[in-house]
Design an enzyme around this catalytic site. Structure first.
Site, PDB file in Angstrom:
ATOM      1  N   LEU A 115       0.891  -1.434   0.091  1.00 54.95           N
ATOM      2  CA  LEU A 115      -0.016  -0.123   0.044  1.00 54.95           C
ATOM      3  C   LEU A 115       0.785   1.439   0.060  1.00 54.95           C
ATOM      4  O   LEU A 115       0.362   2.216  -0.341  1.00 54.95           O
ATOM      5  CB  LEU A 115      -0.927  -0.013   1.124  1.00 54.95           C
ATOM      6  CG  LEU A 115      -1.841  -1.065   1.392  1.00 54.95           C
ATOM      7  CD1 LEU A 115      -2.713  -1.057   2.448  1.00 54.95           C
ATOM      8  CD2 LEU A 115      -2.906  -1.044   0.097  1.00 54.95           C
ATOM      9  N   GLY A 116       2.141   1.207   0.626  1.00 51.39           N
ATOM     10  CA  GLY A 116       2.864   2.378   0.565  1.00 51.39           C
ATOM     11  C   GLY A 116       4.382   1.927   1.396  1.00 51.39           C
ATOM     12  O   GLY A 116       4.107   0.744   2.095  1.00 51.39           O
ATOM     13  N   GLY A 153       9.574   1.478   7.238  1.00 45.60           N
ATOM     14  CA  GLY A 153       9.183   0.216   6.870  1.00 45.60           C
ATOM     15  C   GLY A 153       7.946   0.291   5.631  1.00 45.60           C
ATOM     16  O   GLY A 153       7.695   1.225   5.076  1.00 45.60           O
ATOM     17  N   LYS A 174       1.658  -2.855   8.661  1.00 49.39           N
ATOM     18  CA  LYS A 174       2.843  -1.974   8.911  1.00 49.39           C
ATOM     19  C   LYS A 174       4.020  -2.823   9.264  1.00 49.39           C
ATOM     20  O   LYS A 174       4.058  -3.156  10.422  1.00 49.39           O
ATOM     21  CB  LYS A 174       2.596  -0.697   9.686  1.00 49.39           C
ATOM     22  CG  LYS A 174       3.825   0.155   9.616  1.00 49.39           C
ATOM     23  CD  LYS A 174       3.641   1.330  10.463  1.00 49.39           C
ATOM     24  CE  LYS A 174       4.957   2.509  10.432  1.00 49.39           C
ATOM     25  NZ  LYS A 174       4.620   3.472  11.144  1.00 49.39           N
ATOM     26  N   ASP A 224       4.953  14.674  13.105  1.00 48.17           N
ATOM     27  CA  ASP A 224       5.101  14.576  11.968  1.00 48.17           C
ATOM     28  C   ASP A 224       3.710  14.569  10.988  1.00 48.17           C
ATOM     29  O   ASP A 224       3.481  13.492  10.189  1.00 48.17           O
ATOM     30  CB  ASP A 224       5.675  12.992  11.468  1.00 48.17           C
ATOM     31  CG  ASP A 224       6.399  12.599   9.865  1.00 48.17           C
ATOM     32  OD1 ASP A 224       6.819  13.991   9.444  1.00 48.17           O
ATOM     33  OD2 ASP A 224       6.529  11.696   9.696  1.00 48.17           O
TER      34      ASP A 224
END
Length: 714
Positions: free
Chosen positions: A428-429, A434, A452, A546
């Site tokens: 997915l990304g 990671g 993740k 972030d």
């Protein structure tokens, strides 16, 4: 009073300055927003003008006029600019000066300055009174909700000699087709009973224009009673094919005591449980599960009947989202809606249980083998063995969970996650720590998740893993991505999240065509509310560290949710600032990161500013020819557009944004306040949310001082 008289309420002027002079309020008199008792009383003592606290726990006060002799103290007017209430922090002062009224905050800065030649005192908000003048061109604006005084979804216009009730495409100012129009107005309201009754006519938050009365010498528990309403049935009066109708999308409207009451279809829930007018969304998974291709539709779906309800758009197969839904009182028994819902596809937990059907496969096996005592004995032995293994595994999971303190998250084994992701096949990304994969748990009716997988054998990854589990495991908010569980086996560190079907905000903002302005407005508010929860409303305050469009995810309803808490910092009960290493993403990093000083939640405020600017203009970065300068960073360019009055350039001539120019300009001003180099000058998220929602006015921002690492990502 007949309906024409109600619809043509021409009321006698009640401007405030003559009211004050009649009450002998001398020049130089002041009021202070310290309590609800700070007010000036009219000579009749029927009305009061002053500060009203928003609620018992609020430090914000509304400057208003209200009925003084009744327990409800009903507000009939409040100070506002651009259809947003003017709110004063506790300790603000209002002074009657030779030039008008001046409202200052506790620091002495002007919040609101009312001159005699301005018309806001003659312009009502949502209420008009007997004999008050309602001039041609005048507008009443409903509240957003019963308790939220922001501009709402309905307006009453007096133009061309007629009154029109018009729904608005909230949160934009765009108007739909009117749902009530009066005949030409020439009559005045009746004054009969004025000696013993108080009257008001209010455009209520639900769009019903209502005339109320209240006995002056009534019992303490007496409330306003209704004389009449317009329209008679708002549920069916709104018929424009655009917009959601009296209630939100995917809901339907019933009439209860002359007022709209919203309901959801079977297996749908309100988008906002606290607001029945927010629309509805499915309470079940709408995607395809791993077994769907091999199963008949009858096994996956069922039809629910909903009697006497209709959504008029379309013929037999309705289009989504469903709009203008209403209960049909005129043809009871002749109308039926058929709602297709998924069987067992809702209320799924991640222990493999769906809708209370745990144990059904075992029961089926027992029925198949029930004719044989031998096989029943084998089955009993197998079940006992499975229970023993399950308990051992559960106890083992508890031991491993204990390494992550104070969370109630589920432990997933590496085998489970490997199977769910089909060997970590669909990516997915990816980020600095990671890769994120899509997974589907076959035991949970095909629920998709995002897994993740952190890089192995890196201390910073270990820190990020523990930080993320510890931080997000303490939070629960509709604008945060939900962490479902984790895996902590050997060197493997994985986090399991709810699946966000639309993807990142970055992908939405920078796509072509750009997203609708009203959607961008909603997303901005959702991000701000999610940050406000982190900073001050969850059990332990958290600095995210972030915030950027790549870390804002969107679900299938385009609800914005903050993700990626790996760099976040928890604040102890006695902390408001903390020391930590430089982190975050270039372009979103606040100046204090580079000064070796403790940082506060204001670093998130700075990052939110850059995100807000990108939402406003839908640009990654800005490059242009400016004489000898070859480029300009986003914040510089935004400030130039603000100073030069080039909002149209900033939004690239977005028609919807320019139609909502007042909001767009105020939000740009908020963004420019958020990027001040001194974090003390940046507003806190609570104040930002109040300004975004229109509860606080936005003063003109100073020029921001920019540092060398503000360049945004391309």
């Amino acid at each position: 009073m007949d309906s024409l008289a109600l619809s043509c309420l021409i009321l006698l002027s009640l401007p405030l300055l003559p009211f004050l002079s009649a009450a002998n309020i001398p020049l130089g008199s002041t009021l202070s927003s310290t309590s609800n008792n700070s007010s000036w009383i009219s000579p009749s003592r029927d009305f009061a003008f002053g500060f009203r606290q928003l609620n018992n726990n609020s430090d914000l006060f509304l400057l208003a006029i209200w009925f003084n002799k009744m327990p409800e103290r009903t507000i009939i007017w409040h100070a506002n600019e651009d259809n947003h209430p003017v709110l004063a922090p506790r300790g603000s002062t209002l002074e009657l000066t030779a030039t008008g009224l001046l409202l200052k905050d506790p620091g002495g800065q002007a919040i609101w300055d009312e001159k005699p030649n301005k018309i806001s005192f003659k312009s009502p908000t949502d209420t008009i009174l007997p004999t008050q003048i309602f001039d041609l061109g005048s507008v009443l604006v409903s509240r957003l909700t019963e308790t939220n005084l922001s501009k709402g979804r309905f307006e009453l216009h007096f133009s061309n000699g007629s009154l029109q009730l018009i729904p608005v495409a909230w949160p934009t100012p765009s108007q739909y087709k009117s749902y009530y129009t009066s005949n030409t107005c020439s009559a005045n309201s009746s004054e009969s009973g004025i000696n013993y009754l108080l009257f008001r006519a209010t455009l209520d938050f639900d769009g019903v224009f209502t005339e109320y009365a209240y006995p002056k010498n009534s019992a303490p528990n007496q409330s306003w009673f209704t004389i009449q309403r317009l329209p008679n049935n708002i549920c069916t009066s709104i018929s424009d094919e655009f917009g959601s109708g009296a209630c939100g999308f995917n809901s339907y409207c019933l009439l209860q005591n002359g007022r709209p009451f919203c309901e959801c279809p079977p297996e749908y829930l309100f988008v906002d449980p606290t607001n029945r007018f927010s629309g509805c969304k499915p309470n079940y998974w709408q995607g395809c599960g791993p077994d769907d291709g091999s199963r008949n539709a009858e096994e996956l779906y069922e039809i629910r009947e909903l009697a006497d309800v209709n959504w008029p758009l379309g013929y037999y197969q309705k289009r989504f989202p469903l709009a203008l839904g209403a209960y049909d009182y005129t043809r009871t028994g002749f109308t039926k809606a058929l709602i297709k819902v998924r069987k067992g596809g809702f209320r799924v937990d991640f222990d493999g249980n769906t809708g209370g059907k745990k144990g059904i496969p075992i029961l089926r096996g027992a029925l198949l083998l029930g004719s044989s005592v031998f096989f029943n004995g084998l089955l009993l032995l197998a079940i006992s063995l499975l229970v023993f293994v399950w308990r051992k595994r559960k106890d083992g999971n508890k031991v491993q969970r204990s390494s992550i303190s104070e969370t109630n998250l589920r432990f997933f084994s590496l085998v489970e996650l490997n199977e769910a992701t089909n060997g970590f096949e669909e990516e997915l990304g990816r980020g600095s720590f990671g890769i994120v994969y899509k997974g589907v748990f076959k035991s949970a009716s095909g629920n998709a998740v995002a897994v993740k997988k952190l890089d192995e054998l890196a201390q910073e990854r270990e820190r990020e893993f523990k930080t993320e589990v510890s931080a997000i495991g303490r939070t629960h908010h509709k604008n945060h991505v939900q962490l479902l569980g984790f895996c902590d086996e050997g060197l493997n560190r994985l986090l399991v999240y709810e699946f966000m079907g639309i993807g990142t905000l970055a992908n939405l903002l920078f796509a072509s065509p750009r997203p609708d302005w009203s959607l961008r407005v909603r997303i901005s508010l959702e991000i701000a509310r999610g940050l406000l929860y982190l900073h001050g409303e969850c059990n332990v305050p958290i600095i995210h560290c972030d915030i950027k469009p790549q870390n804002i995810l969107l679900d299938q309803d385009f609800t914005a949710k903050i993700s990626d808490f790996g760099l976040s910092k928890l604040l102890l009960s006695d902390q408001s600032r903390t020391r930590t290493m430089i982190r975050g993403t270039r372009g979103y990093v606040a100046p204090e990161w580079f000064k070796n000083v403790p940082v506060s939640a204001k670093v998130d405020v700075y990052s939110f500013d850059v995100v807000l600017l990108k939402i406003i203009c839908c640009k990654r970065s800005v490059e242009m020819e400016l004489g000898e300068e070859r480029s300009a960073i986003l914040t510089d360019w935004a400030y130039d557009c603000y100073v030069e009055g080039k909002l149209d350039v900033l939004v690239d001539n977005d028609k919807a944004a320019m139609a909502d120019k007042s909001r767009a300009c105020k939000w740009l001003m908020i963004a420019l306040w958020c990027i001040q180099e001194d974090p003390l000058k940046r507003p806190a998220m609570k104040m930002i949310v109040q300004m975004l929602e229109g509860y606080l006015e936005v003063p003109s921002p100073p020029m921001p001082l920019l540092h060398s690492l503000q360049l945004t990502e391309s």
